[in-house]
Scaffold this motif. Structure first.
Motif, PDB file in Angstrom:
ATOM      1  N   LYS A   4      -0.934  -1.703  -2.903  1.00  0.00           N
ATOM      2  CA  LYS A   4      -1.418  -2.358  -4.714  1.00  0.00           C
ATOM      3  C   LYS A   4      -2.664  -2.920  -5.108  1.00  0.00           C
ATOM      4  CE  LYS A   4       3.669  -3.011  -5.467  1.00  0.00           C
ATOM      5  NZ  LYS A   4       5.316  -3.354  -5.357  1.00  0.00           N
ATOM      6  N   ASP A   5      -3.403  -3.707  -3.755  1.00  0.00           N
ATOM      7  CA  ASP A   5      -4.828  -4.069  -4.548  1.00  0.00           C
ATOM      8  C   ASP A   5      -5.369  -3.209  -4.604  1.00  0.00           C
ATOM      9  OD1 ASP A   5      -2.938  -7.761  -3.435  1.00  0.00           O
ATOM     10  OD2 ASP A   5      -2.979  -6.555  -1.629  1.00  0.00           O
ATOM     11  N   HIS A   7      -5.488  -0.009  -5.504  1.00  0.00           N
ATOM     12  CA  HIS A   7      -4.772   0.498  -7.278  1.00  0.00           C
ATOM     13  C   HIS A   7      -5.288  -0.705  -8.262  1.00  0.00           C
ATOM     14  CE1 HIS A   7      -2.885   4.564  -6.149  1.00  0.00           C
ATOM     15  NE2 HIS A   7      -2.923   3.551  -5.346  1.00  0.00           N
ATOM     16  N   ARG A   8      -5.129  -2.126  -7.654  1.00  0.00           N
ATOM     17  CA  ARG A   8      -5.242  -2.821  -8.594  1.00  0.00           C
ATOM     18  C   ARG A   8      -6.994  -2.568  -8.835  1.00  0.00           C
ATOM     19  NH1 ARG A   8      -3.140  -7.146  -6.197  1.00  0.00           N
ATOM     20  NH2 ARG A   8      -0.972  -6.532  -7.072  1.00  0.00           N
ATOM     21  N   ILE A   9      -7.428  -3.412  -8.156  1.00  0.00           N
ATOM     22  CA  ILE A   9      -8.869  -3.320  -7.842  1.00  0.00           C
ATOM     23  C   ILE A   9      -9.301  -1.920  -8.709  1.00  0.00           C
ATOM     24  CG2 ILE A   9     -10.866  -2.518  -6.802  1.00  0.00           C
ATOM     25  CD1 ILE A   9      -9.763  -4.032  -4.600  1.00  0.00           C
ATOM     26  N   ARG A  10      -9.254  -0.726  -8.791  1.00  0.00           N
ATOM     27  CA  ARG A  10      -9.090   0.666  -9.866  1.00  0.00           C
ATOM     28  C   ARG A  10      -9.122   0.478 -11.020  1.00  0.00           C
ATOM     29  NH1 ARG A  10     -12.280   2.886 -11.538  1.00  0.00           N
ATOM     30  NH2 ARG A  10     -12.357   5.568 -11.363  1.00  0.00           N
ATOM     31  N   GLY A  11      -7.402  -0.136 -11.216  1.00  0.00           N
ATOM     32  CA  GLY A  11      -7.291  -0.845 -12.828  1.00  0.00           C
ATOM     33  C   GLY A  11      -8.426  -2.124 -13.265  1.00  0.00           C
ATOM     34  N   TYR A  12      -8.951  -2.049 -12.518  1.00  0.00           N
ATOM     35  CA  TYR A  12      -9.857  -3.368 -13.317  1.00  0.00           C
ATOM     36  C   TYR A  12     -11.785  -2.936 -13.531  1.00  0.00           C
ATOM     37  CZ  TYR A  12      -7.312  -7.535 -12.101  1.00  0.00           C
ATOM     38  OH  TYR A  12      -6.251  -8.078 -10.963  1.00  0.00           O
ATOM     39  N   TRP A  49      -5.478   4.175   2.005  1.00  0.00           N
ATOM     40  CA  TRP A  49      -5.858   3.452   0.435  1.00  0.00           C
ATOM     41  C   TRP A  49      -6.530   3.042  -0.764  1.00  0.00           C
ATOM     42  CZ3 TRP A  49      -2.835  -1.783   3.157  1.00  0.00           C
ATOM     43  CH2 TRP A  49      -1.924  -1.274   3.318  1.00  0.00           C
ATOM     44  N   ALA A  53      -6.546   5.338  -4.382  1.00  0.00           N
ATOM     45  CA  ALA A  53      -6.500   4.727  -5.802  1.00  0.00           C
ATOM     46  C   ALA A  53      -7.795   5.308  -6.661  1.00  0.00           C
ATOM     47  CB  ALA A  53      -6.975   3.057  -5.198  1.00  0.00           C
TER      48      ALA A  53
END
Length: 209
Positions: A4-5, A7-12, A49, A53
């Motif tokens: 999840k971390d 994917h969160r980085i990519r989401g930013y 991971w 992502a």
């Protein structure tokens, strides 16, 4: 750290992640050193991971055998100061760790950079550091990571960048391609940067010597 971390980085909106690891993750610790390893399965997991992502990966050898400095970011703080010297750094074993990692991930398209150490001490003679960097690039390329796809990241720390580059060019000329010098500009120590605007902070980096 979980998937999840990443994917969160990519989401930013970021497109790459730096994954630090100590040599002991690759080769296991040397006798008498306070590390646990090897643990390449954890590095495998991080690369998987990141790829899932949609992130590029910079693999970062963040602690070399013996330490590229005696400071904590290279694995552990070696005190008093005279315990560690630049001769403590085991260059041959460092290159072995790089070789194992580069062979392992040479076919992974998401791996686009390899940092060959972290913040080497300014007491390491410039010529010796240049020699290590040249051999590290040779190792990366020999393992199948082409200069057109994977950048060799060569850290400069507490050194005059222009003087180092002059020495590098005097030693190697145009022999190498697909590398960059990595300069860490810290704005969190001391008071010089307190109160500066973002534009002023960025200008200070641009003007860095």
């Amino acid at each position: 750290v979980t998937a999840k971390d990443f994917h969160r980085i990519r989401g930013y909106g970021l497109n790459a992640v730096r994954v630090p690891f100590g040599y002991w993750v690759v080769l296991g610790p040397r006798a008498g050193e306070p590390y646990v390893g090897p643990g390449l399965e954890f590095l495998d997991r991080a690369v998987d991971w990141a790829e899932e992502a949609g992130l590029q990966v910079v693999l970062d050898l963040h602690g070399c055998p013996g330490g590229e400095s005696g400071s904590a970011p290279c694995g552990r703080r070696q005190r008093p100061p005279d315990v560690w010297t630049w001769k403590s750094w085991d260059v041959e074993l460092s290159l072995k760790a790089l070789e194992v990692v580069c062979l392992r991930y040479s076919s992974r398209a998401c791996v686009t950079g390899v940092a060959v150490c972290n913040e080497p001490s300014r007491t390491v003679p410039t010529e010796r550091l240049c020699q290590y960097y040249g051999r590290a690039i040779d190792t990366i390329r020999r393992c199948g990571m082409a200069e057109s796809r994977v950048v060799a990241v060569l850290p400069l720390f507490q050194r005059t960048e222009r003087a180092f580059v002059r020495r590098w060019r005097a030693m190697f000329g145009d022999k190498y391609r697909g590398y960059c010098f990595d300069v860490h500009c810290y704005h969190c120590f001391g008071n010089a940067f307190n109160g500066l605007t973002l534009a002023q902070q960025l200008r200070a980096v641009q003007d860095n010597e």
